[in-house]
Scaffold this motif. Structure first.
Motif, PDB file in Angstrom:
ATOM      1  N   GLY A  84      -4.694   5.563  -5.507  1.00  0.00           N
ATOM      2  CA  GLY A  84      -4.140   5.906  -4.207  1.00  0.00           C
ATOM      3  C   GLY A  84      -3.492   7.269  -4.327  1.00  0.00           C
ATOM      4  N   ASP A 143       0.818  -1.215   0.000  1.00  0.00           N
ATOM      5  CA  ASP A 143       0.000   0.000   0.000  1.00  0.00           C
ATOM      6  C   ASP A 143       0.853   1.267   0.000  1.00  0.00           C
ATOM      7  OD1 ASP A 143       0.877  -0.420   2.630  1.00  0.00           O
ATOM      8  OD2 ASP A 143      -0.874   0.551   3.495  1.00  0.00           O
ATOM      9  N   HIS A 175       0.679   6.402  -0.515  1.00  0.00           N
ATOM     10  CA  HIS A 175      -0.085   5.715   0.523  1.00  0.00           C
ATOM     11  C   HIS A 175      -1.461   5.355  -0.013  1.00  0.00           C
ATOM     12  CE1 HIS A 175      -2.087   9.579   1.440  1.00  0.00           C
ATOM     13  NE2 HIS A 175      -0.886  10.104   1.384  1.00  0.00           N
ATOM     14  N   ASP A 176      -2.022   4.315   0.580  1.00  0.00           N
ATOM     15  CA  ASP A 176      -3.312   3.758   0.154  1.00  0.00           C
ATOM     16  C   ASP A 176      -3.298   3.334  -1.309  1.00  0.00           C
ATOM     17  OD1 ASP A 176      -4.353   4.255   2.718  1.00  0.00           O
ATOM     18  OD2 ASP A 176      -4.912   6.293   2.156  1.00  0.00           O
ATOM     19  N   THR A 197      -3.539   0.938  -4.405  1.00  0.00           N
ATOM     20  CA  THR A 197      -4.222  -0.300  -4.755  1.00  0.00           C
ATOM     21  C   THR A 197      -4.118  -0.521  -6.263  1.00  0.00           C
ATOM     22  OG1 THR A 197      -6.343   0.821  -5.018  1.00  0.00           O
ATOM     23  CG2 THR A 197      -5.895  -0.149  -2.870  1.00  0.00           C
TER      24      THR A 197
END
Length: 94
Positions: free
Chosen positions: A72, A37, A54-55, A57
């Motif tokens: 993301g 991630d 970050h985050d 996908t």
């Protein structure tokens, strides 16, 4: 004086599109060996693209067509190439 031979990269073309730091699309992809991630490592022809954020996908990966997409928040992208093994030997035996 000896002639120096200049050789260009024989890599296949690729493209990179980043929309609003949130949607990444890459073509010319050979493999995606690492994905978390916070980090995506994308292998292109003769070089590697490291994407951090970050985050992150994966939204799609089609190795037959070489297309990859992710979502993301992307904070950085960095290209790197593998060192040419012969260049090390050239320096030693110069």
């Amino acid at each position: 004086m000896p002639e120096e031979k200049v050789t260009g990269s024989a890599s296949k073309p690729h493209s990179l599109q980043l929309a609003e730091h949130r949607l990444l699309t890459v073509t010319g992809v050979k493999a995606v060996p690492t994905f978390t991630d916070k980090l995506i490592v994308i292998e292109l022809d003769g070089e590697t693209l490291s994407v951090t954020g970050h985050d992150l996908t994966v939204r799609g990966l089609d190795l037959d067509s070489g297309r990859f997409s992710a979502a993301g928040y992307v904070t950085s992208m960095r290209y790197s190439t593998a060192p040419d093994p012969s260049s090390f030997l050239k320096r030693i035996f110069k």
